[in-house]
Structures are given as structure tokens and as C-alpha cells.
Design a protein around this motif. Structure first.
Motif, PDB file in Angstrom:
ATOM      1  N   GLU A 123      49.081  54.717 -44.349  1.00  0.00           N
ATOM      2  CA  GLU A 123      48.773  53.296 -44.335  1.00  0.00           C
ATOM      3  C   GLU A 123      47.928  52.900 -45.531  1.00  0.00           C
ATOM      4  OE1 GLU A 123      49.657  50.715 -42.017  1.00  0.00           O
ATOM      5  OE2 GLU A 123      51.043  52.384 -42.323  1.00  0.00           O
ATOM      6  N   ILE A 181      58.036  53.118 -45.113  1.00  0.00           N
ATOM      7  CA  ILE A 181      57.403  51.870 -45.504  1.00  0.00           C
ATOM      8  C   ILE A 181      57.131  51.926 -47.003  1.00  0.00           C
ATOM      9  CG2 ILE A 181      55.362  50.428 -45.214  1.00  0.00           C
ATOM     10  CD1 ILE A 181      55.428  51.622 -42.257  1.00  0.00           C
ATOM     11  N   VAL A 217      59.647  47.636 -44.459  1.00  0.00           N
ATOM     12  CA  VAL A 217      60.325  48.833 -43.977  1.00  0.00           C
ATOM     13  C   VAL A 217      61.608  49.025 -44.775  1.00  0.00           C
ATOM     14  CG1 VAL A 217      61.446  49.899 -41.997  1.00  0.00           C
ATOM     15  CG2 VAL A 217      59.398  48.512 -41.666  1.00  0.00           C
ATOM     16  N   ILE A 247      60.142  45.846 -38.625  1.00  0.00           N
ATOM     17  CA  ILE A 247      59.047  45.516 -39.531  1.00  0.00           C
ATOM     18  C   ILE A 247      57.995  46.623 -39.458  1.00  0.00           C
ATOM     19  CG2 ILE A 247      59.366  43.008 -39.355  1.00  0.00           C
ATOM     20  CD1 ILE A 247      56.573  43.330 -37.676  1.00  0.00           C
ATOM     21  N   ASN A 248      57.083  46.543 -40.402  1.00  0.00           N
ATOM     22  CA  ASN A 248      55.995  47.509 -40.461  1.00  0.00           C
ATOM     23  C   ASN A 248      54.801  46.937 -39.716  1.00  0.00           C
ATOM     24  OD1 ASN A 248      53.805  49.102 -41.242  1.00  0.00           O
ATOM     25  ND2 ASN A 248      53.708  48.172 -43.283  1.00  0.00           N
ATOM     26  N   ARG A 305      51.401  48.048 -39.001  1.00  0.00           N
ATOM     27  CA  ARG A 305      50.345  49.029 -39.295  1.00  0.00           C
ATOM     28  C   ARG A 305      50.884  50.469 -39.281  1.00  0.00           C
ATOM     29  NH1 ARG A 305      48.081  45.433 -36.160  1.00  0.00           N
ATOM     30  NH2 ARG A 305      48.362  46.727 -34.331  1.00  0.00           N
ATOM     31  N   GLY A 306      51.955  50.649 -39.956  1.00  0.00           N
ATOM     32  CA  GLY A 306      52.444  52.014 -40.125  1.00  0.00           C
ATOM     33  C   GLY A 306      53.497  52.422 -39.128  1.00  0.00           C
ATOM     34  N   ALA A 307      53.644  51.672 -38.065  1.00  0.00           N
ATOM     35  CA  ALA A 307      54.704  52.012 -37.115  1.00  0.00           C
ATOM     36  C   ALA A 307      55.908  51.126 -37.409  1.00  0.00           C
ATOM     37  CB  ALA A 307      54.226  51.801 -35.694  1.00  0.00           C
ATOM     38  N   VAL A 308      57.087  51.654 -37.157  1.00  0.00           N
ATOM     39  CA  VAL A 308      58.298  50.876 -37.368  1.00  0.00           C
ATOM     40  C   VAL A 308      58.594  50.136 -36.067  1.00  0.00           C
ATOM     41  CG1 VAL A 308      60.740  50.978 -37.877  1.00  0.00           C
ATOM     42  CG2 VAL A 308      59.155  52.467 -39.088  1.00  0.00           C
TER      43      VAL A 308
END
Lengths: 750, 155
Positions: free
Chosen positions: A368, A715, A721, B55-56, B58-61
Motif C-alpha cells: 500500500e 494495483i 486495479v 477497485i482498489n 486500501r490494497g484489497a481488490v
């Protein structure tokens, strides 16, 4: 001391887990699941607590755990039947054990009377006839068996907390049959002075003492007068001498036999002689025994012995008063008792146990951070800030720091491949035995580090390749001799880093691949058509075809229905490649290359119909801009690309993934020549290439599901994404033709 | 916000209501992780029309689902006012694209009515019950049925 404390903390953490397991197991037994596994798990939990407690000299805990363990062992070996009553007792015992653990931790007290009563109850279960004499010394006899090798603690109640780590002189008694001391007259004194080689060969004085104890009651005294102060201490050197007083009916030969394996690695003196303390001890015994549950008794009982002191020289030369041996068999001796520990934990070796999930979380967070940092840089760039400004320079530093953090975090999970490699010598021996071949394993690069996620999945392919190398690669000793080779074949297993990947090589000096036979088998099994002309390399790689097995007969070793095709598939599932090179008569080399981590992937970032996609670099053979004359239409809609002399099908990624319904002319885009798992090639058409990048792999399945044609997601620097293309799926999707219009969820293609 | 247990003897639940087209729907507030403004999603190939992409978060898809389309209504055209509600559905987290969030409701079970029989199959499948509140009709979404079974669509 702090280090020991830290280990102790770990031990108590483990205890908590073990107690939970114990209780869980017992509750399962109560519910009727008293299968062997459960009983074994319960036994192991108690055994582990006892072992650890012994190492820390938590005497009351050890004592109780031992009684508990004995009963569980009997239950485990079906000596006594498991009943509901028994389980209930065991559950109560587990509570007492938990109390003991808490007490040892300094939290709360143990009701010693209740503990003794519980212990007596447990003993009654083990041996009903012994119930009356539960506290009798004979009960403690089997105690030797259950002890962890590092602990030379018997039943002695030594009362010194710091003992063993201040290098104080110490005496350790393994005497279980102290009551008999006075009666025996066959007393030997064995002096053992280990050399450092003894330890280097992974021998252990504790084991020797235990062996000695099998001959008869022993009383071991440690002479550490030669031990230098810590600053002069060589951690690998041997400084101590053990003096053992042994009572045995057996002769010197039997005693020497114990030391057979350490012959030459220790100075040994065996003399027939009487130790003067025996009588004192015996008389003490009589004082101590009638008062089993009185912890106060122990220190008092100890005092007189301290003056008598054991016969070992240590008593005289030591700066601190020697701690005496007390061979008390009382079930509850001094609560703070602490036996000596032979192995002192090496300094600077502290290791933290960390939940892998925490590391994964850290890796996610750093991922991140990297993305955020990239976004920040992009935004700042948009404002047109001069690169020499403080802000821009600060950002550059931030970028560098972020990279370093990312590398460091990834390094936490990196482990040397040693953990996998060290299992292999045994495998090679076994396989060689089974196949009647002589094989020697040479290993290289065991310290090559690779991410934990990869290491866990290396073992299977390596095992398979090694088996294959010995079973199929090496010839029998006779054949080798006939061919003028050393009858012993050499299999080399090596690990190395090469261009950001880990490469594992398994090389044998055997006969090499018999190409004629491989070819004929492949034809016979219908894997290839007989009129096909193949290069040597192509023939070699036929062994990776599904359903191929070259062994004439199915042996124990190979051919369990798991062929090289399975190895290849599992390797490819990890984003790896496997190949073989073979020279007839000289041997073959399997080369396995894997990404260093499964958390990141090297990919080519491309644009397709306005979407950004990542194509794994491992699949890409080359990228090119096609010229109009290289594209040849084939059939109504298809076209192929002429690459040198071969024709490769052209696949428009946008069309295949339904991003668009009509493909632009391939000449306007870029072609990526890719190779699928099965070696088939295809030319993927993309609109533009953005460049090569390392991306963090994110799962699509976690919150959604697998999507055909997409391997995973990632990402990008702008926070969006991007999907990672599953090259094989795309090739297969294309082969199957356009999706049927009847499927309402899909937009009809073309 | 009111305390869940303070105002009624009957069990009080809190729901977040939102607009989809001209209709009002709601989900249990306990399932809602956050509400975010619309941002463009990455299209997923080979996916049903109601899947707007990922979408992203906070790091999760995070997959984004067009709730209107899922229920069988015309697809939502995302505007600046569109939001997505991040909800927990089983072991998965998913974003629901809706037109606007209305308010937080505190309701008791006696306000809930079963979904009327006349409703079409889609509605019966996705609407758990109907809440009548101050003359409004709000349908409560059955979150566990929104996402397709993993096995069912995995090729």
C-alpha cells in the motif's frame, strides 16, 4: 538471564497452547472421540509441557506432569481402557496441571495437597495396586524414560534459582532408587571429560548419562572448574567434566559400551570405588521420604549435605558453595527447585516467533505504501514542481525508503532452501536402496534464500526430480562399470539466484535420455503422431507430456501415476518453468526456475482496448511490432503471424476478453509472443506496451471469484486495479472459439 | 444515532437505507463497512453485466456490483452523486453501487413484512422483507444471496 527469561516466556506461551490442546482433546474424548489420534495429541501436550518444564527446572510441574503422562501413556497403549470416569479424572488433572503452570509462572499458588491427591488418584489409575504406596520411590523409576535429552534432572530438589546460568558448580542426581543406595556395594566412578568433537558430532552427555543410568542408579557431578568467564568462553569448546558415581552389577565392559559411540571424543576414566556421600544420602532419604508434601522440608534436608559435599573436585575449587544433590523422591519437593541445565542457550541467538499472518499483513501494508508513494509522486509531478525543490527531493528520499522497507519486509519471509534440501540426502539413500543403485548426492547453494511461499512448494518438485534422476537417470552399478564410469552415480542438487528468480538444478551423470525409446513410447501412447519430425530438445521434453512414463515396469519409486507432467504443471502453477537438457551417456539436467516470491510478479504492463493489463513476463518470449506482410489470414476470421519460419496464431486480447467486439489491424498494435504451459505459442495483440514492472499479486477470489482469462489482479502506481492475464486461459479461450451468444451474461463477440 | 436497546422493549435493528432508481432499499448497518464516493472500476472480462468491475480498497481488490442491475432493473449510470456501500457478504467484501444513501433507520421487527408474493423471482430472491416506515416502503436486501456462488461461475 534475560534471554532465558525470554525463552521462558515462549515456553509459557506454548504451555497455554498445549493446555488448550489438552483440554480440547480431553473434551473430544469425553464426547466419545477417543480415537488414537486424540489420545496421542493429549499425551503429546502433557509430554511437551513436562519436557519444557524440566528444562526450566519447574520441579512440581514436572512431577505432576510426569504422573499425568504415565497414565496417558498407559491409555495410549491400551493398557487401561478409556472410560467416562477416567476422562473426567483426566480433565480434573488437566486443571491441576494448568494450576501448576500458572504457579510456575508466578501467577497464583497450587494447592499442594490437592495436587498430591490428584497425583495419587492418577497413579491409582495407572496401577491400582500401587495406589496405597503412591508416593513410594518405585513409582518414580520410569521417570528416566520421559525426560528430554537436555535435562539431567531426576528427582533432586535443588534450591537455587540461578543455578546453571551463573556457571555455579552443580551436582545432578539421576538417582531414582536412592533407597537402595546403602545396599549396593558395586560402585564405580566414571569420569567423563568430553572434547568439543563430541558436541560437534551432535552427541550429548545427557544421553550418555541416561545410558549409564540404565545400568544402575547414578549420581552425576559436574566439574566446571575449567570453565572460563563468559568473555573468554568459546561457545564451541568443551570445558566441563562429569564425575559419575554408578552402582551396577555389571562390569566395566558394560560401562565402556555406553561410550562406544563417543570413543575418542571424550576422555574416559572408569575406576572402581565408593563415593563417601552414599550413606549420608541414604540416611537423608529416610528423613525426606515420610514428608512428601511438605515443601519446607527440602531446604532443611539440603543443608547438611551441603557441608558434606559430593566427592567431585568441584566442591573444593568452586567459588560459590556447591549445591548438593538431594535424591529426594518425594512427589512434592521444594517448589522453587531448579535442576541444572546442560545446554546454555547461545548468546545472540534470540529468535522471535511471529505469526506469519502478521508478516503478510505487513507486506500488504508496505505494498500500500509503495502505491501511495507512487500516487503522491505523480500528483506532485502534475503540479510542475521543480525536481530540485525540497519537496521533490523529500519525495525521492521517501521513494528510496519505501523501496528499502519493501525489500526488508520481503526479506523477513525469505528463508534459505536448506530446510528443503536437508531432507534430500535421506531420500536419495532410500531411493538408491530401493532401486539397487549407488548414488551420491552433492548439494550446492543450500543458503540460497527464497520467499516462504515458494519454499513450501519446492519440496515436491525436487523430490520428484531426484527420484526421477536416480530411478531413470542413473544406471545400475554394473552398467556403469561396463560404461567405464564410477559405479557410484552422482546426483547434484543446486540452488542459485538467476535474474531475479530461483533456479533449482538436478543433474545426474547417468545414461541420459534414450531419445529413441522416448519417441517410440510417445508414439505408442498416441501422444504424438508417428510422422512428426522432432528435434532432440523437443524429444527430451516429451517426458513432460501427460500420460508419459518411461519406466518399463512401474517401480515403487517412480511411476506412481505421478509423472513429470504433474511436476511441470505444479511448477507452472507457481509461475515457474522446468526444462531438461540431456546428453546421451553423460546424464541429464533438470532445471527448474521459479519466481523468488509468489507475492510479487514480473510483468509487462500493456494497454488493451482502454484497459491496463499485466502479462506475466515468464510467459513472454518476445515482443515485436508486426509488419503487414508477416500477418497472413487463415480461414474466415483467423490469422497467423509469421515468426521467422513458423506460423503462430494471432490472438487479440481485447476481443478474447470481450473488451471490444472488433479487433483493430494488428499492425497498429504490439505483438507479444507468448508460450503456454504446454509449450504452444501464440501471438497476443495488445494496443501498446507500457513497460516492465514488478507488481504485487492480489487475489480476485478473496472477494469475488475466479474469472476466466484472468490469473489475479494487482494495483498499479495510480491506485487503479489492473488484471493479470492468464495466458494459458486466453489461448484456450481463443481455441474454443467465441463465446456462444446464448450466454446472456456475455456480450456477444464479433 | 440512537442507542440500539434504549427506546424499545422489542429488539431494535439499525439499517442503512439508500435509493436505487426510484425505490428505497436497505441493509443491516452491521454488515456495512463503509460508504465511498464513486470511482471508476476496472472492468472484469467474462463477467455478468451487474459486475461493474473491481477497485482498489486500501490494497484489497473489491468487486463492485450494480445493485439495480443485479435485481433486474436497468443498469445504473454512475454520476458524481453515486456511491458504493462496502458490505460484508459471507466471507467476502463487496461494494454495492447505489444512487444515493438516504438515512439510518432504527426499526423493530414488527415493522417488517414478508416480501409480497406477487413480486418477481429476482425480487423474492434478493429481498428479505419489506419495511413500512412513515409511509415509505423500504426493501431489505438479503446480502448473502447477492454474490454468485464461487463454484457456479468459476470456469
Amino acid at each position: 538471564m534475560d534471554e532465558l527469561e525470554a525463552i521462558k516466556v515462549t515456553f509459557f506461551q506454548e504451555c497455554e497452547e498445549l493446555l488448550a490442546d489438552l483440554e480440547g482433546g480431553l473434551l473430544a474424548m469425553q464426547d466419545g472421540n477417543d480415537d488414537g489420534d486424540t489420545v496421542n495429541a493429549v499425551f503429546r501436550a502433557v509430554h511437551s509441557i513436562k519436557g519444557g518444564a524440566g528444562a526450566f527446572g519447574l520441579e512440581p510441574l514436572v512431577r505432576f506432569a510426569h504422573v499425568f503422562e504415565t497414565l496417558l501413556d498407559a491409555l495410549r497403549s491400551n493398557e487401561i481402557p478409556g472410560t467416562a470416569d477416567l476422562t473426567a479424572v483426566l480433565l480434573r488433572a488437566s486443571d491441576v496441571l494448568a494450576d501448576h503452570v500458572s504457579a510456575a509462572r508466578g501467577l497464583g499458588m497450587v494447592d499442594m495437597d490437592a495436587s498430591a491427591a490428584m497425583a495419587a488418584e492418577l497413579k491409582a489409575w495407572t496401577d491400582p495396586s500401587a495406589a496405597a504406596v503412591a508416593a513410594a520411590p518405585v513409582e518414580d523409576a520410569p521417570e528416566f524414560e520421559g525426560f528430554t535429552p537436555i535435562v539431567i534432572s531426576g528427582d533432586d530438589g535443588m534450591d537455587d534459582d540461578d543455578l546453571g546460568f551463573d556457571f555455579q558448580p552443580m551436582t545432578i542426581s539421576l538417582d531414582a532408587q536412592a533407597a537402595d543406595v546403602a545396599v549396593l556395594d558395586n560402585v564405580w566412578t566414571v569420569s567423563i571429560r568430553p572434547k568439543s568433537d563430541l558436541y560437534r558430532k551432535a552427541n550429548e552427555t545427557g544421553l550418555l548419562l541416561r545410558e549409564l543410568a540404565r545400568l544402575g542408579p547414578i549420581q552425576a557431578t559436574l566439574d566446571d572448574s575449567a570453565l572460563p568467564t563468559l568473555e573468554f568462553l568459546d561457545a564451541e569448546a568443551a570445558y566441563v567434566t562429569w564425575s559419575v558415581r554408578l552402582e551396577t552389577e555389571q562390569g566395566e565392559e558394560a560401562i565402556r559400551e555406553v561410550f562406544e559411540f563417543v570413543d575418542g571424543d571424550c576422555e574416559l576414566e572408569i575406576t572402581r570405588g565408593e563415593a563417601p556421600v552414599a550413606d549420608v544420602l541414604a540416611s537423608l532419604m529416610e528423613v525426606a521420604l515420610p514428608e512428601p508434601a511438605a515443601p519446607v522440608e527440602a531446604p532443611i534436608a539440603v543443608a547438611p549435605v551441603a557441608e558434606v559435599a559430593p566427592p567431585a573436585p568441584v566442591a573444593v575449587s568452586a567459588p560459590v558453595p556447591a549445591t548438593p544433590p538431594v535424591a529426594a523422591n518425594a512427589p512434592a519437593a521444594a517448589p522453587a527447585a531448579k535442576p541444572a541445565q546442560i545446554e546454555v542457550p547461545g548468546p545472540g541467538q534470540s529468535v522471535i516467533r511471529v505469526d506469519p499472518e502478521r508478516i503478510d499483513r505487513l507486506i500488504d501494508l508496505v505494498g500500500e505504501l509503495v502505491i501511495n508513494q507512487a500516487m503522491l509522486a505523480q500528483r506532485v509531478g502534475e503540479y510542475g514542481i521543480a525536481p530540485s525543490s525540497n519537496l521533490a527531493m523529500g519525495l525521492d528520499e521517501l521513494e528510496q525508503l519505501t523501496r528499502e522497507i519493501q525489500d526488508s519486509v520481503m526479506a523477513i519471509r525469505a528463508q534459505p532452501v536448506k530446510s528443503v534440501f536437508q531432507r534430500m540426502p535421506r531420500l536419495v539413500r532410500e531411493v538408491a536402496n530401493m532401486t539397487g543403485k549407488q548414488a551420491r548426492l552433492v548439494m550446492d547453494g543450500e543458503n540460497t534464500e527464497v520467499d516462504k511461499t515458494v519454499i513450501e512448494r519446492l519440496a515436491d518438485p525436487i523430490t520428484h526430480m531426484l527420484r526421477n534422476a536416480i530411478d531413470h537417470g542413473l544406471e545400475s552399478p554394473e552398467e556403469r562399470k561396463a560404461a567405464g564410469k564410477n559405479p557410484e552415480g552422482v546426483v547434484r542438487l543446486a540452488a542459485l539466484h538467476r535474474s531475479g528468480r530461483i533456479v533449482i538444478e538436478v543433474q545426474d551423470d547417468g545414461r541420459g535420455i534414450n531419445r529413441e525409446r522416448v519417441l517410440s513410447i510417445a508414439v505408442k501412447k498416441g501422444l504424438i503422431s508417428p510422422d512428426l519430425t522432432l528435434t532432440d530438445e523437443e524429444i527430451d521434453n516429451l517426458i513432460f507430456l501427460p500420460g508419459f512414463s518411461t519406466a518399463d515396469k512401474i517401480s515403487d519409486v517412480s511411476g506412481r501415476g505421478v509423472g513429470m507432467d504433474v511436476v511441470k504443471r505444479s511448477v507452472q502453477a507457481l509461475g515457474g518453468r522446468i526444462s531438461i537438457a540431456s546428453r546421451p551417456g553423460l546424464g541429464s539436467t533438470f532445471t527448474l526456475s521459479l519466481p523468488l516470491t509468489l507475492a510479487v510478479l514480473d510483468g509487462m504492463v500493456v494497454d488493451v482496448a482502454g484497459e491496463t493489463l499485466v502479462i506475466p513476463l515468464a510467459c513472454i518470449v518476445e515482443s515485436l511490432r508486426p509488419k503487414a506482410e508477416e500477418i497472413r489470414p487463415l480461414g474466415p476470421t483467423g490469422s497467423v503471424l509469421a515468426v521467422r519460419d513458423s506460423f503462430v496464431p494471432l490472438i487479440d486480447v481485447g476481443l478474447t476478453l470481450n473488451y471490444r467486439s472488433k479487433s483493430p489491424p494488428p499492425t497498429e498494435g504490439v505483438v507479444l509472443l507468448v508460450e503456454g504451459e504446454d509449450g504452444s505459442r501464440a501471438a497476443l495483440v495488445a494496443d501498446a506496451i507500457h513497460g516492465q514492472r514488478q507488481v504485487v499479486i492480489k487475489s480476485l477470489e478473496q472477494n469475488y471469484q475466479q474469472v476466466e482469462g484472468v490469473a489475479a489482479a494487482t494495483i498499479l502506481g495510480d491506485g487503479r486495479v489492473a488484471l493479470i492475464l492468464d495466458v494459458d486461459a486466453v489461448i484456450n479461450l481463443r481455441r474454443r472459439g467465441p463465446p456462444s451468444p446464448s450466454d446472456p451474461t456475455l456480450i456477444a463477440a464479433e | 444515532m440512537t442507542e440500539p436497546h434504549s427506546n424499545s422493549s422489542a429488539e431494535t435493528r439499525e439499517l442503512i437505507s439508500f435509493r436505487v432508481g426510484e425505490q428505497e432499499y436497505c441493509v443491516d448497518i452491521m454488515a456495512v463497512r463503509e460508504i465511498r464516493g464513486w470511482s471508476p472500476a476496472t472492468t472484469l472480462p467474462q463477467s455478468p453485466a451487474y459486475m461493474r468491475g473491481v477497485i482498489n480498497l486500501r490494497g484489497a481488490v473489491l468487486p463492485i456490483m450494480d445493485l439495480a442491475c443485479r435485481i433486474g432493473m436497468p443498469t445504473t449510470e454512475p454520476s458524481v452523486r453515486s456511491v458504493f456501500i462496502v458490505v460484508q457478504a459471507g466471507d467476502r467484501t463487496v461494494g454495492l453501487l447505489v444512487d444515493a444513501v438516504s438515512d439510518i433507520l432504527s426499526i423493530t421487527d414488527d415493522l417488517c413484512q414478508p416480501t409480497p408474493d406477487i413480486a418477481c423471482e429476482n425480487v423474492r430472491h434478493f429481498v428479505r422483507n419489506i419495511i413500512s416506515l412513515e409511509g415509505r416502503m423500504i426493501s431489505e436486501i438479503s446480502l448473502d444471496r447477492l454474490l454468485p456462488e464461487r463454484e457456479a461461475l468459476a470456469a
